[in-house]
Design a protein around this motif. Structure first.
Motif, PDB file in Angstrom:
ATOM      1  N   GLY A  55       0.814  -1.209   0.000  1.00  0.00           N
ATOM      2  CA  GLY A  55       0.000   0.000   0.000  1.00  0.00           C
ATOM      3  C   GLY A  55       0.849   1.262   0.000  1.00  0.00           C
ATOM      4  N   ASN A  56       0.267   2.374  -0.497  1.00  0.00           N
ATOM      5  CA  ASN A  56       0.982   3.644  -0.498  1.00  0.00           C
ATOM      6  C   ASN A  56       0.200   4.671   0.303  1.00  0.00           C
ATOM      7  OD1 ASN A  56      -1.146   4.505  -2.139  1.00  0.00           O
ATOM      8  ND2 ASN A  56       0.009   4.151  -4.023  1.00  0.00           N
ATOM      9  N   SER A  57       0.728   5.891   0.371  1.00  0.00           N
ATOM     10  CA  SER A  57       0.103   6.948   1.153  1.00  0.00           C
ATOM     11  C   SER A  57      -0.737   7.883   0.293  1.00  0.00           C
ATOM     12  CB  SER A  57       1.185   7.746   1.893  1.00  0.00           C
ATOM     13  OG  SER A  57       2.080   8.328   0.966  1.00  0.00           O
ATOM     14  N   ASN A  58      -1.134   7.418  -0.884  1.00  0.00           N
ATOM     15  CA  ASN A  58      -1.905   8.251  -1.810  1.00  0.00           C
ATOM     16  C   ASN A  58      -3.358   7.803  -1.849  1.00  0.00           C
ATOM     17  OD1 ASN A  58       0.452   9.741  -2.666  1.00  0.00           O
ATOM     18  ND2 ASN A  58       1.034   7.942  -3.841  1.00  0.00           N
ATOM     19  N   ASN A  59      -3.877   7.404  -0.700  1.00  0.00           N
ATOM     20  CA  ASN A  59      -5.251   6.934  -0.584  1.00  0.00           C
ATOM     21  C   ASN A  59      -5.543   5.755  -1.502  1.00  0.00           C
ATOM     22  OD1 ASN A  59      -5.903   8.904   1.382  1.00  0.00           O
ATOM     23  ND2 ASN A  59      -6.185  10.413  -0.236  1.00  0.00           N
ATOM     24  N   GLY A  60      -4.507   4.986  -1.792  1.00  0.00           N
ATOM     25  CA  GLY A  60      -4.685   3.765  -2.568  1.00  0.00           C
ATOM     26  C   GLY A  60      -4.636   3.941  -4.068  1.00  0.00           C
ATOM     27  N   TRP A  61      -4.578   5.162  -4.577  1.00  0.00           N
ATOM     28  CA  TRP A  61      -4.652   5.402  -6.018  1.00  0.00           C
ATOM     29  C   TRP A  61      -3.332   5.109  -6.722  1.00  0.00           C
ATOM     30  CZ3 TRP A  61      -9.397   5.854  -7.705  1.00  0.00           C
ATOM     31  CH2 TRP A  61     -10.377   6.476  -6.909  1.00  0.00           C
ATOM     32  N   ARG A  62      -3.437   4.480  -7.894  1.00  0.00           N
ATOM     33  CA  ARG A  62      -2.282   4.290  -8.770  1.00  0.00           C
ATOM     34  C   ARG A  62      -2.699   4.495 -10.218  1.00  0.00           C
ATOM     35  NH1 ARG A  62      -0.872   0.423  -4.830  1.00  0.00           N
ATOM     36  NH2 ARG A  62       1.184   0.835  -3.932  1.00  0.00           N
ATOM     37  N   MET A  63      -1.741   4.949 -11.025  1.00  0.00           N
ATOM     38  CA  MET A  63      -2.016   5.161 -12.446  1.00  0.00           C
ATOM     39  C   MET A  63      -2.228   3.818 -13.134  1.00  0.00           C
ATOM     40  SD  MET A  63       0.287   7.057 -15.388  1.00  0.00           S
ATOM     41  CE  MET A  63       0.336   8.638 -14.522  1.00  0.00           C
ATOM     42  N   ASN A  64      -3.306   3.748 -13.926  1.00  0.00           N
ATOM     43  CA  ASN A  64      -3.642   2.493 -14.610  1.00  0.00           C
ATOM     44  C   ASN A  64      -3.628   2.621 -16.132  1.00  0.00           C
ATOM     45  OD1 ASN A  64      -4.610  -0.295 -14.478  1.00  0.00           O
ATOM     46  ND2 ASN A  64      -6.527   0.519 -15.321  1.00  0.00           N
ATOM     47  N   LYS A  65      -3.880   3.837 -16.632  1.00  0.00           N
ATOM     48  CA  LYS A  65      -3.840   4.083 -18.080  1.00  0.00           C
ATOM     49  C   LYS A  65      -3.303   5.487 -18.333  1.00  0.00           C
ATOM     50  CE  LYS A  65      -7.680   1.049 -19.467  1.00  0.00           C
ATOM     51  NZ  LYS A  65      -9.026   0.993 -20.104  1.00  0.00           N
ATOM     52  N   TYR A  66      -2.637   5.644 -19.491  1.00  0.00           N
ATOM     53  CA  TYR A  66      -2.020   6.918 -19.858  1.00  0.00           C
ATOM     54  C   TYR A  66      -2.039   7.018 -21.372  1.00  0.00           C
ATOM     55  CZ  TYR A  66       2.014  10.176 -20.481  1.00  0.00           C
ATOM     56  OH  TYR A  66       2.859  11.203 -20.843  1.00  0.00           O
ATOM     57  N   GLY A  67      -2.632   8.066 -21.901  1.00  0.00           N
ATOM     58  CA  GLY A  67      -2.677   8.210 -23.355  1.00  0.00           C
ATOM     59  C   GLY A  67      -3.207   9.566 -23.767  1.00  0.00           C
ATOM     60  N   ALA A  68      -3.512   9.694 -25.048  1.00  0.00           N
ATOM     61  CA  ALA A  68      -4.004  10.959 -25.577  1.00  0.00           C
ATOM     62  C   ALA A  68      -5.494  11.148 -25.258  1.00  0.00           C
ATOM     63  CB  ALA A  68      -3.794  11.010 -27.090  1.00  0.00           C
ATOM     64  N   TRP A  69      -5.866  12.357 -24.939  1.00  0.00           N
ATOM     65  CA  TRP A  69      -7.267  12.682 -24.704  1.00  0.00           C
ATOM     66  C   TRP A  69      -8.001  12.699 -26.035  1.00  0.00           C
ATOM     67  CZ3 TRP A  69     -10.370  13.145 -20.576  1.00  0.00           C
ATOM     68  CH2 TRP A  69     -11.619  13.759 -20.751  1.00  0.00           C
ATOM     69  N   VAL A  70      -9.178  12.076 -26.083  1.00  0.00           N
ATOM     70  CA  VAL A  70      -9.986  12.052 -27.298  1.00  0.00           C
ATOM     71  C   VAL A  70     -10.970  13.211 -27.215  1.00  0.00           C
ATOM     72  CG1 VAL A  70     -11.605  10.735 -28.696  1.00  0.00           C
ATOM     73  CG2 VAL A  70      -9.754   9.560 -27.502  1.00  0.00           C
ATOM     74  N   TRP A  71     -10.742  14.210 -28.053  1.00  0.00           N
ATOM     75  CA  TRP A  71     -11.584  15.416 -28.016  1.00  0.00           C
ATOM     76  C   TRP A  71     -12.949  15.141 -28.626  1.00  0.00           C
ATOM     77  CZ3 TRP A  71      -9.935  19.442 -25.253  1.00  0.00           C
ATOM     78  CH2 TRP A  71      -8.567  19.533 -24.992  1.00  0.00           C
TER      79      TRP A  71
END
Length: 299
Positions: free
Chosen positions: A281-297
């Motif tokens: 566990g981390n100290s970021n309230n459990g959040w972790r990055m799961n996806k990363y990409g370009a925003w679809v406008w």
């Protein structure tokens, strides 16, 4: 369209062709695909290292390093392009079918409703603190990718995302290349969507940021693709997940045992269990990055 209009268009396209950066499918995870959301900016710093830090609770990430010009020839080309663009836009200002990418910046996101949904399950959720975490994590992942540092990447991402990035980083190492991301500045973070997906909570955010993005030979430092000092303006879609039912008031506690196998945790700095290799566990309230990409406008 009049002949003069075609001449103006030709002039602008020719000038853009001359100074536009080489097309590369880079960025974290070789994501690419930014399209209209990946617009050009000014030339960046031509020297010096970049030191970065998150600026309090604001929505802007500041990157160090001084800024220098791009030289007389570059300024001349920029001036010519600006002149051509102004003339072209002035002549066609009556055109009601203009769908320029800049209009996409006004896409409406109901962030208030998104935060309300999160707080129904997590009353102590703080949007400002979460955005600060997102900004730090976003740049941290970019720095780890750029430095070919899988160890720094590990605590910031989910297992599945980390494994993908680890494979891609190792490919870069074997080929003697490095995708350099620098001069990052996170300009805005917007909470776009919240949902429950099985046993996980998912938040999707839009991150508007600027950065340089190019590939070099890691040994000789020679440029292989892109332009070192061209600053891109990009919009990202970034997804964060945590276990369903996690709340903001109980995740800063340091566990004494692995939540997966029950083995003792011998140091507070441990990233994974020594016995089952589960991510701790981390100290970021459990959040972790799961996806990363370009925003679809969306229009």
């Amino acid at each position: 369209m009049r002949k003069s209009s075609w001449l103006r268009i030709t002039f602008v396209l020719f000038a853009l062709f001359i100074i536009s950066p080489s097309s590369i499918k880079a960025d974290v995870g070789n994501s690419g695909g930014f399209g209209g959301g990946d617009s050009g900016g000014s030339s960046g710093s031509s020297g010096g290292s970049s030191s970065s830090s998150w600026s309090g609770g604001s929505s802007s990430y500041y990157s160090g390093g001084s800024s220098s010009g791009s030289g007389p020839s570059g300024l001349l080309l920029v001036g010519l392009i600006s002149y051509g663009v102004i003339i072209f836009l002035k002549s066609d200002r009556e055109n009601k079918n203009d769908y320029s990418p800049s209009r996409f910046n006004y896409e409406h996101i109901d962030e208030v409703s998104t935060v309300d949904l999160i707080q129904k399950n997590d009353p102590l959720f703080s949007a400002s603190k979460f955005k600060s975490f997102v900004g730090t994590t976003f740049v941290g992942v970019q720095d780890a990718w750029s430095n070919l540092d899988t160890q720094a990447m590990r605590p910031l991402t989910t297992d599945s995302l980390f494994k993908m990035y680890e494979t891609q980083i190792n490919d870069y190492i074997r080929s003697g290349k490095r995708n350099v991301l620098s001069q990052q500045e996170v300009r805005n973070i917007t909470l776009s969507n919240y949902r429950i997906d099985g046993d996980q909570e998912v938040i999707t955010v839009r991150v508007n940021a600027s950065l340089t993005d190019y590939v070099i030979n890691n040994k000789t430092k020679s440029l292989l693709s892109g332009k070192k000092y061209f600053v891109f303006q990009r919009a990202y879609s970034v997804e964060f997940v945590r276990d369903r039912g996690t709340t903001s008031d109980n995740t800063n506690k340091i566990d004494s045992n692995c939540p997966n196998c029950g083995a003792p945790i011998t140091a507070t700095t441990q990233l994974e269990c020594e016995y089952c290799n589960s991510l701790l566990g981390n100290s970021n309230n459990g959040w972790r990055m799961n996806k990363y990409g370009a925003w679809v406008w969306k229009l």
